[in-house]
Design a protein around this motif. Sequence first.
Motif, PDB file in Angstrom:
ATOM      1  N   ALA A 113       0.723  -1.248   0.089  1.00  0.00           N
ATOM      2  CA  ALA A 113      -0.035   0.051  -0.096  1.00  0.00           C
ATOM      3  C   ALA A 113       0.829   1.384  -0.084  1.00  0.00           C
ATOM      4  N   GLN A 114       1.715   1.337   0.739  1.00  0.00           N
ATOM      5  CA  GLN A 114       2.707   2.507   0.973  1.00  0.00           C
ATOM      6  C   GLN A 114       3.605   2.592  -0.379  1.00  0.00           C
ATOM      7  N   ALA A 115       4.115   1.566  -1.040  1.00  0.00           N
ATOM      8  CA  ALA A 115       4.747   1.652  -2.331  1.00  0.00           C
ATOM      9  C   ALA A 115       3.735   1.807  -3.623  1.00  0.00           C
ATOM     10  N   TYR A 116       2.560   1.275  -3.664  1.00  0.00           N
ATOM     11  CA  TYR A 116       1.585   1.587  -4.870  1.00  0.00           C
ATOM     12  C   TYR A 116       0.311   1.721  -4.252  1.00  0.00           C
ATOM     13  N   PRO A 117      -0.003   2.916  -3.808  1.00  0.00           N
ATOM     14  CA  PRO A 117      -1.109   3.606  -3.083  1.00  0.00           C
ATOM     15  C   PRO A 117      -2.283   3.492  -4.320  1.00  0.00           C
ATOM     16  N   ASP A 118      -2.017   3.605  -5.508  1.00  0.00           N
ATOM     17  CA  ASP A 118      -3.163   3.654  -6.431  1.00  0.00           C
ATOM     18  C   ASP A 118      -3.575   2.540  -6.825  1.00  0.00           C
ATOM     19  N   ARG A 119      -2.694   1.336  -6.212  1.00  0.00           N
ATOM     20  CA  ARG A 119      -3.208  -0.188  -6.708  1.00  0.00           C
ATOM     21  C   ARG A 119      -3.301  -0.775  -5.383  1.00  0.00           C
ATOM     22  N   PHE A 120      -3.655  -0.005  -4.266  1.00  0.00           N
ATOM     23  CA  PHE A 120      -3.991  -0.747  -3.156  1.00  0.00           C
ATOM     24  C   PHE A 120      -5.597  -0.435  -2.504  1.00  0.00           C
ATOM     25  N   PHE A 121      -6.412  -1.437  -2.161  1.00  0.00           N
ATOM     26  CA  PHE A 121      -7.854  -1.190  -2.076  1.00  0.00           C
ATOM     27  C   PHE A 121      -8.315  -1.652  -0.550  1.00  0.00           C
ATOM     28  N   GLN A 122      -8.668  -0.810   0.205  1.00  0.00           N
ATOM     29  CA  GLN A 122      -9.013  -1.036   1.386  1.00  0.00           C
ATOM     30  C   GLN A 122     -10.480  -1.182   1.728  1.00  0.00           C
ATOM     31  N   MET A 123     -10.919  -2.899   1.869  1.00  0.00           N
ATOM     32  CA  MET A 123     -12.384  -3.031   1.839  1.00  0.00           C
ATOM     33  C   MET A 123     -13.045  -3.018   3.060  1.00  0.00           C
ATOM     34  N   GLY A 124     -12.468  -2.847   4.167  1.00  0.00           N
ATOM     35  CA  GLY A 124     -13.153  -2.720   5.629  1.00  0.00           C
ATOM     36  C   GLY A 124     -13.340  -4.048   5.841  1.00  0.00           C
ATOM     37  N   MET A 125     -13.960  -4.187   7.058  1.00  0.00           N
ATOM     38  CA  MET A 125     -14.543  -5.533   7.634  1.00  0.00           C
ATOM     39  C   MET A 125     -15.490  -6.130   6.929  1.00  0.00           C
ATOM     40  N   ALA A 126     -15.358  -6.614   5.572  1.00  0.00           N
ATOM     41  CA  ALA A 126     -16.203  -7.230   4.748  1.00  0.00           C
ATOM     42  C   ALA A 126     -15.509  -8.021   3.804  1.00  0.00           C
ATOM     43  N   GLU A 127     -15.358  -9.309   4.342  1.00  0.00           N
ATOM     44  CA  GLU A 127     -14.586 -10.191   3.544  1.00  0.00           C
ATOM     45  C   GLU A 127     -15.300 -10.681   2.317  1.00  0.00           C
ATOM     46  N   GLN A 128     -16.717 -10.945   2.527  1.00  0.00           N
ATOM     47  CA  GLN A 128     -17.404 -11.248   1.003  1.00  0.00           C
ATOM     48  C   GLN A 128     -17.292 -10.324  -0.016  1.00  0.00           C
ATOM     49  N   LEU A 129     -17.257  -9.135   0.454  1.00  0.00           N
ATOM     50  CA  LEU A 129     -16.935  -7.738  -0.509  1.00  0.00           C
ATOM     51  C   LEU A 129     -15.475  -8.026  -1.005  1.00  0.00           C
TER      52      LEU A 129
END
Length: 335
Positions: free
Chosen positions: A64-80
Motif C-alpha cells: 500500500a505504501q509503495a503503490y497506493p493507487d493499486r491498493f484497496f481497503q475493503m473494510g471488515m467485509a470479507e465477502q466484498l
Amino acid sequence: MNAPKSIAKPRLTTSAMIASIASEGQRVRAAPFGKALVELGETRHDIVGLTADLAKYTDLHLFAQAYPDRFFQMGMAEQLLMGAAGGMAKEGFVPFATTYAVFGTRRAYDFVHQVIAEENLNVKICCALPGLTTGYGPSHQATDDLAMMRAIPGMTIVDPCDALDIEQAVPQIAEHNGPVYMRLLRGSVPLVLDEYDYRFELGKAKMLCEGNDVLIISSGFMTMRSLEVAKSLANDKVSVAVMHCPTIKPLDEASILQAVSSLPRLVVIAENHSVIGGLGEAVASTLLRHQVQPAGFQLAGLPDAFLDAGALPTLHDRYGISSETLVARIKNWLN
C-alpha cells in the motif's frame, strides 16, 4: 486422533495473538510476503492488493505504501473483498487479497467458491494466522482451512514453511493462471530452508534430508519443526528423512509415492492443521489409491476438536506439534 499429554516443563509465554512462530534467537526475515509483493509490483503493473481491514497484520501495508493507487481497503467485509477481487480479475488484474485465514475461508467461502473458483479467476488469496498460529481460540484458529479449500475444484493451495518459501512462492503464484490459496506467515518469519539448498517450485515436494528409519512428510512451519526433530532423533541413532510438501493441491503424488516405496520406514505426516481433510488425508488417499503400503503410517496434526486459547508454546505442546512433543510421539510410534 488423541494428542499426547503435554510435557511438563517451563515455557516462555507469548501473547495470544502472536503471529510469529520463531523461537528465541532464531534467524528471521521481516515481512517476506509484503516485500516480495512490492518487488513483484515493480515490473508487474497488473498486480493489485486488497485487504479487509488487515493490511498491517498481513504485511500488505508495504504494498500500500509503495503503490497506493493499486491498493484497496475493503473494510471488515470479507465477502466484498472476494467479490471485488473476482471483479478485478475479470478486468485483467491479478489481485492479491489478504485477511485472516478463518475469515477468508469460513466467512467468505461462498464468494470464493462461486465468484472466484467457479470462473477460474486469477485471484491470489493470502491468509495470515493459519492453523494454530494464534492463541485466540476457535474464532481465530484456522485449523480447517485446508480441508475447506481442498474441496474447491481448481483451487491451488500453498502452505509455505519459512521466509524463503514465501519470497519464492509469491512470483510463482502470480504467474500461475487460476485461483490460489496461500497460507501466510507474517511479521518476523523464521528462515531455515536456505540451509538445505532449497528452491520453491509450485506443485513440487522436496526431500530436504535423507533417513532410513522414519520419513516425515510435512508442510508449513511443521517442516521447520520436522527438521528440528530429525536433528534431535539423530542423537538417539534414529535416522529421519524430511520431505517438504509446500503445495497441498495439486499434490506431488509421484515424489511422495517414490519416497514412501523406496524404503520400509515409518511414515509420519506433520501438519499445522486438523487431522481431518488436510495433508495427512491427502497423502493417505494417494497411498491407498496407488496400493503403496508403508511400514507404518501416523498423522501428527491437530486433533478434531475446538482448541483452547492461550500462549502458543503451551498450545503447541498440548496438541502435539512442538518439536519436543513430536520427538516423543515418533519414539512412541517406533516402539
